[in-house]
Design a protein around this motif. Sequence first.
Motif, PDB file in Angstrom:
ATOM      1  N   GLU A 116       0.819  -1.213   0.000  1.00  0.00           N
ATOM      2  CA  GLU A 116       0.000   0.000   0.000  1.00  0.00           C
ATOM      3  C   GLU A 116       0.852   1.262   0.000  1.00  0.00           C
ATOM      4  N   GLN A 117       2.088   1.159   0.474  1.00  0.00           N
ATOM      5  CA  GLN A 117       3.000   2.306   0.454  1.00  0.00           C
ATOM      6  C   GLN A 117       3.779   2.410  -0.860  1.00  0.00           C
ATOM      7  N   LEU A 118       3.690   1.387  -1.685  1.00  0.00           N
ATOM      8  CA  LEU A 118       4.445   1.345  -2.943  1.00  0.00           C
ATOM      9  C   LEU A 118       3.690   2.111  -4.020  1.00  0.00           C
ATOM     10  N   ASP A 119       4.311   3.130  -4.548  1.00  0.00           N
ATOM     11  CA  ASP A 119       3.672   3.956  -5.577  1.00  0.00           C
ATOM     12  C   ASP A 119       3.554   3.175  -6.880  1.00  0.00           C
ATOM     13  N   ASP A 120       2.390   3.256  -7.522  1.00  0.00           N
ATOM     14  CA  ASP A 120       2.164   2.560  -8.796  1.00  0.00           C
ATOM     15  C   ASP A 120       3.114   3.032  -9.896  1.00  0.00           C
ATOM     16  N   SER A 121       3.639   4.253  -9.750  1.00  0.00           N
ATOM     17  CA  SER A 121       4.517   4.809 -10.792  1.00  0.00           C
ATOM     18  C   SER A 121       5.820   4.012 -10.918  1.00  0.00           C
ATOM     19  N   ILE A 122       6.243   3.336  -9.864  1.00  0.00           N
ATOM     20  CA  ILE A 122       7.470   2.526  -9.935  1.00  0.00           C
ATOM     21  C   ILE A 122       7.265   1.372 -10.906  1.00  0.00           C
ATOM     22  N   GLU A 123       6.133   0.694 -10.766  1.00  0.00           N
ATOM     23  CA  GLU A 123       5.812  -0.420 -11.659  1.00  0.00           C
ATOM     24  C   GLU A 123       5.600   0.085 -13.084  1.00  0.00           C
ATOM     25  N   ALA A 125       6.897   2.753 -14.454  1.00  0.00           N
ATOM     26  CA  ALA A 125       8.180   3.184 -15.031  1.00  0.00           C
ATOM     27  C   ALA A 125       8.938   1.992 -15.599  1.00  0.00           C
ATOM     28  N   ALA A 126       8.948   0.884 -14.868  1.00  0.00           N
ATOM     29  CA  ALA A 126       9.637  -0.315 -15.351  1.00  0.00           C
ATOM     30  C   ALA A 126       8.987  -0.837 -16.625  1.00  0.00           C
ATOM     31  N   GLN A 127       7.665  -0.814 -16.676  1.00  0.00           N
ATOM     32  CA  GLN A 127       6.966  -1.303 -17.867  1.00  0.00           C
ATOM     33  C   GLN A 127       7.147  -0.348 -19.042  1.00  0.00           C
ATOM     34  N   LEU A 129       9.784   1.235 -19.652  1.00  0.00           N
ATOM     35  CA  LEU A 129      11.142   0.996 -20.144  1.00  0.00           C
ATOM     36  C   LEU A 129      11.266  -0.345 -20.864  1.00  0.00           C
ATOM     37  N   GLY A 130      10.146  -1.036 -21.024  1.00  0.00           N
ATOM     38  CA  GLY A 130      10.122  -2.262 -21.817  1.00  0.00           C
ATOM     39  C   GLY A 130      10.093  -3.552 -21.032  1.00  0.00           C
ATOM     40  N   ALA A 131      10.032  -3.467 -19.729  1.00  0.00           N
ATOM     41  CA  ALA A 131      10.010  -4.692 -18.921  1.00  0.00           C
ATOM     42  C   ALA A 131       8.623  -5.317 -18.960  1.00  0.00           C
ATOM     43  N   LYS A 132       8.585  -6.623 -19.114  1.00  0.00           N
ATOM     44  CA  LYS A 132       7.316  -7.348 -19.050  1.00  0.00           C
ATOM     45  C   LYS A 132       6.818  -7.367 -17.605  1.00  0.00           C
ATOM     46  N   TRP A 133       5.508  -7.708 -17.427  1.00  0.00           N
ATOM     47  CA  TRP A 133       4.925  -7.669 -16.091  1.00  0.00           C
ATOM     48  C   TRP A 133       5.657  -8.602 -15.131  1.00  0.00           C
ATOM     49  N   VAL A 140      11.496  -5.836  -9.531  1.00  0.00           N
ATOM     50  CA  VAL A 140      11.233  -4.518  -8.943  1.00  0.00           C
ATOM     51  C   VAL A 140      10.345  -4.638  -7.708  1.00  0.00           C
ATOM     52  N   ILE A 141       9.182  -5.270  -7.876  1.00  0.00           N
ATOM     53  CA  ILE A 141       8.202  -5.314  -6.784  1.00  0.00           C
ATOM     54  C   ILE A 141       8.682  -6.185  -5.620  1.00  0.00           C
ATOM     55  N   ILE A 142       9.070  -7.427  -5.926  1.00  0.00           N
ATOM     56  CA  ILE A 142       9.427  -8.371  -4.852  1.00  0.00           C
ATOM     57  C   ILE A 142      10.597  -7.860  -3.997  1.00  0.00           C
ATOM     58  N   PRO A 143      11.695  -7.334  -4.575  1.00  0.00           N
ATOM     59  CA  PRO A 143      12.762  -6.820  -3.701  1.00  0.00           C
ATOM     60  C   PRO A 143      12.292  -5.694  -2.772  1.00  0.00           C
ATOM     61  N   ILE A 144      11.354  -4.870  -3.231  1.00  0.00           N
ATOM     62  CA  ILE A 144      10.876  -3.765  -2.396  1.00  0.00           C
ATOM     63  C   ILE A 144       9.998  -4.269  -1.259  1.00  0.00           C
ATOM     64  N   ILE A 145       9.138  -5.252  -1.541  1.00  0.00           N
ATOM     65  CA  ILE A 145       8.197  -5.732  -0.517  1.00  0.00           C
ATOM     66  C   ILE A 145       8.769  -6.850   0.350  1.00  0.00           C
ATOM     67  N   MET A 146       9.978  -7.314   0.038  1.00  0.00           N
ATOM     68  CA  MET A 146      10.537  -8.465   0.741  1.00  0.00           C
ATOM     69  C   MET A 146      10.612  -8.306   2.269  1.00  0.00           C
TER      70      MET A 146
END
Length: 198
Positions: A116-123, A125-127, A129-133, A140-146
Amino acid sequence: MENFRLLFDTPRIWEPVKNSLIMTVMACAGVFVFGIITSYTLVKRKFIGKNLLDILVMVPWALPATVVGMNLILAFNKPSVFSFGNILVGTFWILPLAYFIRFLPLVVRSTNAVLEQLDDSIEEAAQNLGAKWFYTFRKVIIPIIMPGVLSGTLLAFVQAVGEFPTSVLLYTLGNRPISIEIMNQLRMFNMGRQPLMG
């Protein structure tokens, strides 16, 4: 020192400890994976029935442990689709499943707090730049929420190792956990003054 000597000289005493650790690790591996998926779905996705899923995830934590144990007995004392056509009551697998169901909410709630604290813009931004989901989720997501996931999983581990009410309804001699063994030793008045009788 005699008590410690007896502890290490009696190999069968370690059997319940080993059982508890194996079953708890199995349950925590499940809550780790399913906790991440469920939490991500609840926080970052919009779908019909989202509130219902949230309630269903929290029900095992809200109900008394004995109620959860009784429901598992009723659900798995005959073959079903969920047990792949097997009867799980009276087998080794019923306790890891019970721990999984009982402590999944701990991982989901701790992961929700981080997501809930993770801004959607991070995800996004990665997409952009061409990254698949999946790559974005994994790198990106898992290291932040780990930290949130691990804190919930550690709490689930600690709770599951000492879980008594569910265990006392579902254990067998082959998967007797440490909480049941402690109760058995107390019933035989083995309180550290004499050799433990397994």
